[in-house]
Design an enzyme around this catalytic site. Sequence first.
Site, PDB file in Angstrom:
ATOM      1  N   TRP A 169     -16.243 -11.844 -26.815  1.00 20.22           N
ATOM      2  CA  TRP A 169     -17.045 -11.046 -27.751  1.00 20.22           C
ATOM      3  C   TRP A 169     -17.877 -11.903 -28.701  1.00 20.22           C
ATOM      4  O   TRP A 169     -18.575 -11.378 -29.573  1.00 20.22           O
ATOM      5  CB  TRP A 169     -16.122 -10.089 -28.531  1.00 20.22           C
ATOM      6  CG  TRP A 169     -15.526  -9.029 -27.659  1.00 20.22           C
ATOM      7  CD1 TRP A 169     -16.004  -8.630 -26.427  1.00 20.22           C
ATOM      8  CD2 TRP A 169     -14.363  -8.225 -27.904  1.00 20.22           C
ATOM      9  NE1 TRP A 169     -15.208  -7.635 -25.913  1.00 20.22           N
ATOM     10  CE2 TRP A 169     -14.193  -7.366 -26.792  1.00 20.22           C
ATOM     11  CE3 TRP A 169     -13.456  -8.145 -28.959  1.00 20.22           C
ATOM     12  CZ2 TRP A 169     -13.144  -6.447 -26.708  1.00 20.22           C
ATOM     13  CZ3 TRP A 169     -12.412  -7.225 -28.875  1.00 20.22           C
ATOM     14  CH2 TRP A 169     -12.260  -6.383 -27.774  1.00 20.22           C
ATOM     15  N   LYS A 170     -17.786 -13.179 -28.574  1.00 22.00           N
ATOM     16  CA  LYS A 170     -18.621 -14.112 -29.353  1.00 22.00           C
ATOM     17  C   LYS A 170     -18.634 -13.697 -30.831  1.00 22.00           C
ATOM     18  O   LYS A 170     -17.594 -13.369 -31.379  1.00 22.00           O
ATOM     19  CB  LYS A 170     -20.018 -14.169 -28.739  1.00 22.00           C
ATOM     20  CG  LYS A 170     -19.961 -14.446 -27.229  1.00 22.00           C
ATOM     21  CD  LYS A 170     -21.285 -14.733 -26.609  1.00 22.00           C
ATOM     22  CE  LYS A 170     -21.104 -14.981 -25.103  1.00 22.00           C
ATOM     23  NZ  LYS A 170     -22.315 -15.339 -24.413  1.00 22.00           N
ATOM     24  N   HIS A 230     -17.726 -23.910 -24.352  1.00 23.74           N
ATOM     25  CA  HIS A 230     -18.733 -22.903 -23.981  1.00 23.74           C
ATOM     26  C   HIS A 230     -20.129 -23.487 -24.223  1.00 23.74           C
ATOM     27  O   HIS A 230     -20.340 -24.231 -25.187  1.00 23.74           O
ATOM     28  CB  HIS A 230     -18.524 -21.626 -24.810  1.00 23.74           C
ATOM     29  CG  HIS A 230     -19.356 -20.491 -24.311  1.00 23.74           C
ATOM     30  ND1 HIS A 230     -20.699 -20.383 -24.575  1.00 23.74           N
ATOM     31  CD2 HIS A 230     -19.045 -19.434 -23.521  1.00 23.74           C
ATOM     32  CE1 HIS A 230     -21.174 -19.295 -23.978  1.00 23.74           C
ATOM     33  NE2 HIS A 230     -20.180 -18.706 -23.329  1.00 23.74           N
ATOM     34  N   GLU A 234     -20.147 -21.530 -15.473  1.00 23.85           N
ATOM     35  CA  GLU A 234     -21.138 -20.675 -16.125  1.00 23.85           C
ATOM     36  C   GLU A 234     -22.505 -21.359 -16.115  1.00 23.85           C
ATOM     37  O   GLU A 234     -22.769 -22.216 -16.978  1.00 23.85           O
ATOM     38  CB  GLU A 234     -20.734 -20.413 -17.573  1.00 23.85           C
ATOM     39  CG  GLU A 234     -19.441 -19.653 -17.741  1.00 23.85           C
ATOM     40  CD  GLU A 234     -19.458 -18.848 -19.025  1.00 23.85           C
ATOM     41  OE1 GLU A 234     -19.352 -17.635 -18.937  1.00 23.85           O
ATOM     42  OE2 GLU A 234     -19.618 -19.441 -20.095  1.00 23.85           O
ATOM     43  N   GLY A 265     -26.279 -14.307 -20.598  1.00 28.06           N
ATOM     44  CA  GLY A 265     -26.999 -13.357 -21.455  1.00 28.06           C
ATOM     45  C   GLY A 265     -28.353 -12.938 -20.907  1.00 28.06           C
ATOM     46  O   GLY A 265     -29.113 -12.244 -21.585  1.00 28.06           O
ATOM     47  N   SER A 304     -23.754 -13.162 -16.902  1.00 27.87           N
ATOM     48  CA  SER A 304     -24.310 -11.847 -16.566  1.00 27.87           C
ATOM     49  C   SER A 304     -23.501 -11.084 -15.521  1.00 27.87           C
ATOM     50  O   SER A 304     -24.070 -10.436 -14.645  1.00 27.87           O
ATOM     51  CB  SER A 304     -25.784 -11.997 -16.146  1.00 27.87           C
ATOM     52  OG  SER A 304     -26.547 -12.445 -17.239  1.00 27.87           O
ATOM     53  N   GLY A 363     -19.595 -11.791 -21.140  1.00 27.76           N
ATOM     54  CA  GLY A 363     -20.105 -11.673 -22.506  1.00 27.76           C
ATOM     55  C   GLY A 363     -20.694 -10.292 -22.726  1.00 27.76           C
ATOM     56  O   GLY A 363     -19.991  -9.343 -23.078  1.00 27.76           O
TER      57      GLY A 363
END
Length: 255
Positions: A8-9, A94, A166, A172, A213, A234
Amino acid sequence: MFYLIANWKMQLLEKEMVALTEKIIEQNSRTPLTGELILAPHFSALKTVGSLIKNTPLKLAAQNLFYHERGAYTGEISPLHLAELNVAYVIIGHSERRAFLKETDLDVNLKIKIALKNKLTPIFCVGETFEERQQGKTAVVLIRQIIRGLEDVKLTPDQELIIAYEPVWVIGSGQAVRPLEAKNSALVIKKVLLDYFTPEQIEKNIKIIYGGSVDADNVDGFIMPGLMTGALVGTASLTAEKFLPLIKKLSTISN
Ligand code: PGA
């Protein structure tokens, strides 16, 4: 056994995280995931979310940690704090931290080691940028990140390591990479791991997952038994409309 991790950043406020957690618990009780369903809320909500999931199969992850246990490190979070909050996993390296907070491969290595020392399972993120991919350097970047990130890292039989591939340029973006491209990267990662661990350890203690994504429509493409066994999510983890179908989809694949 799949891993579905919601990152959830810094996107949600506590009230929103509570409401979303309640819906996730409810969905998972109706369509349980065969594997680990892991929530990585903001630090400020670890305690609240932790108490909500206490008697459920869900697990808690932190989005970062510091590589010392105690000391004069204003603003940092110790693995001891995470242990106090029953955190089981921690996201390390990350790409947003590498880019915005200037985290280096050495920082990542120290964080992986202190996490393992404190019984936290690292979710070690690796991935190439768009420029690196354009220059045909994806494998080189992955190998460098893994070699530096895992230097002197040892796993005891009961410890696990999750490696999240990633590709930075799709995070995103709403557009995941083609599964074949993720597969090639996962194969590179798996090969490098052989320099550090036995095939049995890789099989039993190390998982490779995909992030970038992921949503309910594309997640099945990234599940490759024996190679990639989960997703770090995300954007699609931020609302019930997007995340609940993802839990449901993965529960049908895993069952
Ligand atoms: P995304 O983020 O699903 O929004 O691409 C993934 C991540 O940053 O871990």
